[in-house]
Design a protein around this motif. Structure first.
Motif, PDB file in Angstrom:
ATOM      1  N   ASN A   1       1.777   2.752   2.341  1.00 21.87           N
ATOM      2  CA  ASN A   1       1.327   3.581   3.209  1.00 21.87           C
ATOM      3  C   ASN A   1       2.101   3.511   4.592  1.00 21.87           C
ATOM      4  O   ASN A   1       2.410   2.585   5.282  1.00 21.87           O
ATOM      5  CB  ASN A   1      -0.171   3.123   4.015  1.00 21.87           C
ATOM      6  CG  ASN A   1      -0.992   3.950   5.000  1.00 21.87           C
ATOM      7  OD1 ASN A   1      -0.167   4.798   5.516  1.00 21.87           O
ATOM      8  ND2 ASN A   1      -1.842   3.779   5.193  1.00 21.87           N
TER       9      ASN A   1
ATOM     10  N   HIS B   1       1.968   6.462  -6.030  1.00 19.71           N
ATOM     11  CA  HIS B   1       0.815   5.595  -5.503  1.00 19.71           C
ATOM     12  C   HIS B   1       0.145   6.367  -4.413  1.00 19.71           C
ATOM     13  O   HIS B   1      -1.185   6.558  -4.185  1.00 19.71           O
ATOM     14  CB  HIS B   1       1.575   4.238  -5.004  1.00 19.71           C
ATOM     15  CG  HIS B   1       0.545   3.237  -4.382  1.00 19.71           C
ATOM     16  ND1 HIS B   1      -0.055   3.292  -3.177  1.00 19.71           N
ATOM     17  CD2 HIS B   1      -0.065   2.076  -5.177  1.00 19.71           C
ATOM     18  CE1 HIS B   1      -1.111   2.347  -3.152  1.00 19.71           C
ATOM     19  NE2 HIS B   1      -1.070   1.631  -4.098  1.00 19.71           N
ATOM     20  N   ARG B   2       1.105   6.936  -3.666  1.00 23.35           N
ATOM     21  CA  ARG B   2       0.448   7.880  -2.315  1.00 23.35           C
ATOM     22  C   ARG B   2      -0.328   8.910  -2.986  1.00 23.35           C
ATOM     23  O   ARG B   2      -1.346   9.312  -2.263  1.00 23.35           O
ATOM     24  CB  ARG B   2       1.668   8.225  -1.560  1.00 23.35           C
ATOM     25  CG  ARG B   2       2.405   7.556  -0.842  1.00 23.35           C
ATOM     26  CD  ARG B   2       1.420   6.966   0.336  1.00 23.35           C
ATOM     27  NE  ARG B   2       1.450   7.932   1.578  1.00 23.35           N
ATOM     28  CZ  ARG B   2       0.584   7.875   2.632  1.00 23.35           C
ATOM     29  NH1 ARG B   2      -0.257   6.960   2.475  1.00 23.35           N
ATOM     30  NH2 ARG B   2       0.687   8.622   3.482  1.00 23.35           N
TER      31      ARG B   2
ATOM     32  N   ALA C   1      -1.837   9.188  -5.627  1.00 24.34           N
ATOM     33  CA  ALA C   1      -3.044   8.588  -6.377  1.00 24.34           C
ATOM     34  C   ALA C   1      -4.133   8.168  -5.201  1.00 24.34           C
ATOM     35  O   ALA C   1      -5.383   8.137  -5.315  1.00 24.34           O
ATOM     36  CB  ALA C   1      -3.044   7.447  -7.158  1.00 24.34           C
ATOM     37  N   THR C   2      -3.768   7.699  -4.129  1.00 20.41           N
ATOM     38  CA  THR C   2      -4.425   6.901  -3.060  1.00 20.41           C
ATOM     39  C   THR C   2      -4.821   7.537  -1.754  1.00 20.41           C
ATOM     40  O   THR C   2      -5.446   7.029  -1.088  1.00 20.41           O
ATOM     41  CB  THR C   2      -4.080   5.557  -2.755  1.00 20.41           C
ATOM     42  OG1 THR C   2      -2.653   5.725  -2.271  1.00 20.41           O
ATOM     43  CG2 THR C   2      -4.063   4.618  -4.000  1.00 20.41           C
ATOM     44  N   SER C   3      -4.323   8.890  -1.687  1.00 19.37           N
ATOM     45  CA  SER C   3      -4.435   9.459  -0.330  1.00 19.37           C
ATOM     46  C   SER C   3      -5.608  10.523  -0.187  1.00 19.37           C
ATOM     47  O   SER C   3      -5.792  11.096   0.801  1.00 19.37           O
ATOM     48  CB  SER C   3      -2.984  10.022   0.083  1.00 19.37           C
ATOM     49  OG  SER C   3      -1.904   9.047   0.278  1.00 19.37           O
TER      50      SER C   3
ATOM     51  N   SER D   1       0.977  -1.088   0.163  1.00 15.13           N
ATOM     52  CA  SER D   1       0.072   0.143   0.012  1.00 15.13           C
ATOM     53  C   SER D   1       0.926   1.177   0.072  1.00 15.13           C
ATOM     54  O   SER D   1       0.340   2.460  -0.218  1.00 15.13           O
ATOM     55  CB  SER D   1      -0.825   0.233   1.255  1.00 15.13           C
ATOM     56  OG  SER D   1       0.020   0.234   2.393  1.00 15.13           O
TER      57      SER D   1
ATOM     58  N   HIS E   1      -5.850   6.128 -13.301  1.00 14.05           N
ATOM     59  CA  HIS E   1      -4.462   6.149 -12.879  1.00 14.05           C
ATOM     60  C   HIS E   1      -3.618   5.400 -13.830  1.00 14.05           C
ATOM     61  O   HIS E   1      -4.017   4.269 -13.991  1.00 14.05           O
ATOM     62  CB  HIS E   1      -4.018   6.364 -11.510  1.00 14.05           C
ATOM     63  CG  HIS E   1      -4.892   7.138 -10.502  1.00 14.05           C
ATOM     64  ND1 HIS E   1      -5.088   8.369 -10.641  1.00 14.05           N
ATOM     65  CD2 HIS E   1      -5.827   6.680  -9.574  1.00 14.05           C
ATOM     66  CE1 HIS E   1      -6.039   8.992  -9.710  1.00 14.05           C
ATOM     67  NE2 HIS E   1      -6.411   7.777  -9.114  1.00 14.05           N
TER      68      HIS E   1
END
Lengths: 429, 348
Positions: free
Chosen positions: A271, B113-114, B116-118, A269, B4
């Motif tokens: 994260n 990725h961060r 696009a997903t945060s 992720s 994305h």
């Protein structure tokens, strides 16, 4: 005036229901059918009564990083998690490498009143691994330091490590090693393996931990000292500690709750809430760690509670700080991974989370049996509880938990520190 | 298409072929006197570059401009921390400016990725290279180049470039692609392994063992330490750039030894099948991984790859931003102005 508390019907260490009478700071009686006029009664039917938990590895961040945690907020979090004593790691600003700093932390802990704080002293000045800190002075201070660690950094110089191991023998101290070969972990971002290869993140290989542990158990054996291994995280490390123990060497080890549950697959992720040092490893490592905790190869659970402010995790992975908060979820994770799986019973949980860590730290008044005459450091757990982790309700100043939104079993309903309730019905008293 | 483009691993075979086919159409635009389509008029594409890469940035810039998008170049060199502004705050700023797509190049693996997903931005995110993770548009332009050379003939057999359109609708089934060099630190290699596997090619990585990541055994490819044994069986040999400073970290002893064992010179090239091509994502280290003789040879597609990069990036932006119908730009300024759709968009 002495307060009197009667805990009724608790399963002491998971055994048959008993009553426990607390008078003042001490357990007065343990038995059935106890009556005590004027006592505050706690109905503990269905609950497990354990000795207050002891954490060998807590970052309270004060002095220096009060934006992430203070001794007060950290000890509140500890109480909520069922802890009555925590060992405060030395990597503060300034570093706890002098009698003055450890005494300050010790005094702040006494003032907080929620949980005893036993400062850990740095092994080397400024955690730089070059010159021994005044270990004797820290021991002789009011803080009475017996556990020394450069945690966050490895004492990687073999000679410095050898000297530290030898030197603390004079006052029955122990060196707690953060095992991380620095050259093998330059630029390391996560466990080195299948996932790091795909994600293109710098690898933290298991061998960087195992090689230091192997060296240090041999050093401890050579000089006849005891050594404690912090946050052991790999199956290979388990094998080395098992071998060292089979030789009769005085080696102890801890595992964190997160290494008992989480794997590096979560890093997919990107994260940073999953970024921690040592890193999350593989499923095979997790299973080996559980087995080792069950068979006693790993002595105890330690949280490595590492609070960080939001902005240090709300960013790209490589810029993020390493670490997770853990005090308030530790017992739930242990129940989930060890008790509910049948690997440990509650008496063994008491051993791994109270008796053993207190013994390793030579901590007085904690990790004692639940028996008349003992200090009333106790925790009540409702094992039937199921709840979703919501960091908004944390007592810690930081929220960097990897368990947000995850359902975990068990809940600390009451914590007693020397007879005084610090937590009542799951809330700070 | 997804919203994305973060990883080549996210692309299905059909997605990938669609992008390649669309890029063929885009390439035809480049052959026209007016190299411009009105499709993204009024849309804003931000090139957010945390790392210097003039080549990639101007390629995306040219692609966006040929689609009539407004382009903002945002150079934010250095780590977000040392710069004092976080990736999050930069993203919120771009969102406030109304970016429809953010093309991001970042030194940290996972930064796109961060982004696009945060929940920091609503627009599309295109990964233009993140750390040592991925560089999906590079892999797409590489596949595009390979398809033109290797999948274009009617019988599917190898052929040299025969003009735009060759290979449309096809994938790379059965083609043997060899990728040579610093796989460990290469985002190009990671993206190519995923994409080429998806397109049916058989990929072999060749590198000294020190430059192959632990964990590579789970990748859908073969690994060899011996370039000479692989070269004769390759339809394409892609040479990766090897930074000279890797030598200092003991990944290999000397530049000369690296060049001898893993460099592509004229002798090795001569042992490649006749139809096989040599590829390089650039910039090349002549004398290191590739000799000048090979770099300048007819078989080397490095320059062609650059041209194809613009077509691929046009296709990606077009598909991600859902740019209406693919139609040529109006022949003259008058007809363009008379187009009611374009006027409506401009008044927005």
């Amino acid at each position: 005036m002495t307060s009197t508390i009667l805990i009724r019907g608790a399963k002491v260490l998971g055994g048959e229901p008993q009553d426990v009478l607390i008078e003042g700071e001490t357990i007065a009686r343990v038995g059935t059918g106890i009556e005590a006029e004027g006592a505050t009664v706690v109905d503990a039917r269905g609950a497990i009564l354990l000795p207050g938990l002891v954490d060998l590895h807590t970052h309270l961040r004060e002095p220096g990083r009060e934006d992430s945690e203070t001794v007060l907020t950290g000890t509140k979090a500890a109480a909520v998690g069922g802890f009555t004593a925590v060992h405060a790691m030395a990597n503060t600003f300034p570093v706890a490498d002098t009698a003055g700093v450890v005494e300050q932390v010790w005094r702040l802990g006494r003032e907080s009143g929620y949980c005893d704080v036993q400062p850990v002293g740095a092994v080397t000045v400024g955690l730089e691994g070059k010159q021994l800190a005044e270990l004797g002075a820290m021991h002789e201070s009011a803080a009475g330091v017996r556990v020394f660690s450069d945690d966050g950094k490895c004492v990687d110089d073999a000679v410095i490590m050898r000297r530290a191991l030898e030197y603390v023998k004079a006052f029955d101290g122990v060196v707690a090693q953060h095992a991380q070969e620095p050259r093998l972990t330059e630029g390391a971002q996560m466990n080195e393996g299948v996932v790091s290869a795909e994600l293109g993140l710098g690898g933290w290989p298991a061998v960087a931990e195992e090689s230091i542990i192997a060296r240090d158990v041999l050093l401890a054996a050579h000089v006849g000292s005891r050594v404690h291994i912090c946050h052991l995280s790999t199956a290979g490390s388990v094998e080395i500690v098992r071998w060292a123990k089979s030789k009769g060497w005085d080696v102890t080890a801890e595992v964190t709750p997160h290494h008992l549950l989480l794997t590096d697959e979560l890093v997919r992720s990107y994260n940073p809430v999953y970024k921690v040092n040592p890193p999350l490893r593989t499923e095979a490592d997790v299973l080996a760690l559980r087995e080792a905790l069950a068979d006693g190869t790993i002595d105890c659970v330690a949280t490595d509670h590492a609070p960080h402010p939001h902005e240090d995790k709300d960013c790209e992975w490589s810029a993020a700080a390493m670490g997770m908060v853990g005090l308030e979820t530790a017992l739930s994770v242990v129940q989930h991974t060890m008790v509910d799986t049948g690997l440990l019973d509650w008496a063994q949980v008491a051993d791994r989370m109270s008796f053993r860590p207190a013994a390793i730290g030579r901590l007085e008044g904690h990790g004692r049996p639940v028996a008349a005459g003992e200090p009333a450091n106790l925790v009540l757990v409702d094992p039937a509880y199921r709840g979703v982790v919501d960091p908004a309700g944390f007592a810690s100043r930081s929220r960097n938990t990897p368990y947000e939104g995850r359902e975990l079993p068990g809940r600390v309903t009451h914590t007693f520190l020397r007879g005084r309730a610090t937590v009542v019905d799951g809330k700070l008293a | 298409m997804k919203r994305h483009l973060i990883s080549a691993a996210d692309l299905s075979r059909d997605d990938a072929v669609l992008i390649l086919d669309t890029a063929e159409e885009m390439a035809r635009v480049a052959d026209r006197p007016i190299k411009k389509l009105p499709t993204l008029r009024g849309r804003t594409v931000v090139n957010l570059f945390f790392e210097d890469s003039t080549r990639t940035r101007i390629s995306f810039e040219a692609a966006a401009k040929r689609l009539s998008a407004d382009v903002i170049n945002f150079s934010a060199k250095g780590s977000s921390v040392s710069k004092g502004e976080s990736l999050k705050d930069t993203a919120l700023t771009l969102e406030a400016m109304g970016a429809d797509a953010v093309v991001i190049r970042h030194h940290a693996s996972g930064a796109p990725h961060r982004l696009a997903t945060s929940g920091w931005i609503n627009g599309s995110v295109v990964n233009a290279g993140d750390g040592t993770h991925e560089h999906p548009t590079q892999a797409l332009l590489d596949a595009f180049t390979m398809r033109r050379h290797l999948a274009g003939a009617p019988d599917g057999g190898p052929t040299h470039h025969q003009g735009g359109g060759d290979g449309t609708g096809r994938d790379l089934t059965g083609r043997r692609i060899t990728i040579v060099g610093d796989v460990l630190h290469s985002r190009v290699a990671r993206s190519n392994v995923h994409l080429l596997h998806t397109l049916g090619a058989e990929v072999t990585l060749v590198a000294p063992p020190t430059l192959v990541p632990i964990g590579v055994e789970r990748w859908p490819c073969e690994v060899s330490y011996d370039l000479d044994s692989v070269v004769p069986k390759s339809d394409a040999v892609m040479m990766l750039r090897v930074q000279r400073e890797r030598m200092n970290a003991a990944f290999f002893p000397t530049e000369r030894e690296y060049a001898r064992r893993y460099g592509l010179d004229g002798d090795r090239m001569a042992r490649m099948p006749e139809h096989a091509i040599v590829m390089h994502p650039g910039p090349m280290n002549r004398g290191m991984e590739i000799t000048a003789e090979v770099a300048d040879s007819r078989r080397c597609t490095a320059v062609e790859q650059v041209a194809n990069g613009v077509s691929i990036r046009m296709a990606v932006l077009y598909l991600l931003l859902g740019g209406a119908v693919l139609e040529p730009a109006a022949e003259s300024a008058e007809t363009k102005a008379e187009n009611p759709n374009s006027r409506t968009e401009e008044s927005k």
